[in-house]
Design a protein around this motif. Sequence first.
Motif, short mmCIF file in Angstrom:
data_model
loop_
_atom_site.label_atom_id
_atom_site.label_comp_id
_atom_site.label_asym_id
_atom_site.label_seq_id
_atom_site.Cartn_x
_atom_site.Cartn_y
_atom_site.Cartn_z
N SER A 11 -10.80 9.87 -30.09
CA SER A 11 -9.57 9.85 -30.18
C SER A 11 -8.92 9.94 -28.91
N ILE A 12 -7.54 9.49 -28.60
CA ILE A 12 -6.74 9.64 -27.42
C ILE A 12 -5.57 10.45 -27.79
N LYS A 21 -6.46 7.13 -32.90
CA LYS A 21 -8.12 7.14 -33.38
C LYS A 21 -8.74 5.91 -33.54
N ILE A 22 -9.99 5.80 -33.07
CA ILE A 22 -10.71 4.51 -33.25
C ILE A 22 -11.10 4.82 -34.79
N LEU A 23 -10.80 3.93 -35.68
CA LEU A 23 -11.47 4.07 -36.92
C LEU A 23 -12.36 3.20 -37.34
N ALA A 24 -12.49 1.98 -36.73
CA ALA A 24 -13.52 0.99 -36.97
C ALA A 24 -13.67 -0.07 -35.81
N ILE A 25 -14.85 -0.52 -35.84
CA ILE A 25 -15.41 -1.58 -34.79
C ILE A 25 -15.82 -2.40 -35.50
N VAL A 30 -11.07 -3.98 -33.27
CA VAL A 30 -11.00 -2.41 -33.38
C VAL A 30 -9.74 -2.19 -34.13
N LYS A 31 -10.05 -1.03 -35.13
CA LYS A 31 -9.05 -0.58 -35.97
C LYS A 31 -8.59 0.86 -35.50
N LEU A 32 -7.38 0.90 -35.40
CA LEU A 32 -6.79 2.31 -34.67
C LEU A 32 -6.08 2.68 -35.85
N GLY A 33 -6.24 4.07 -35.85
CA GLY A 33 -5.15 4.99 -36.61
C GLY A 33 -4.17 5.71 -35.58
#
Length: 75
Positions: A11-12, A21-25, A30-33
Amino acid sequence: MLVLSRKLKQSIQIAGDIEIKILAIEGDQVKLGIDAPKHVEIHRKEVYLAIQEENHEAAQGISIDSLKMFLERKN
């Protein structure tokens, strides 16, 4: 510009109340939450720019005369 590297599920934190948060690559995506308070507006950049353009165009369409007529009707 601050540039950070993050891995999956890392996360950042921005201030005390926004977390990205990086949820998936998946391939080149890149999927971000984003966890943020409800009063914080979050848009994709192209949507944000479209909203700004629509607001600008709407503001250009209001003349002083039409604003005066509107205010006179309210009184």
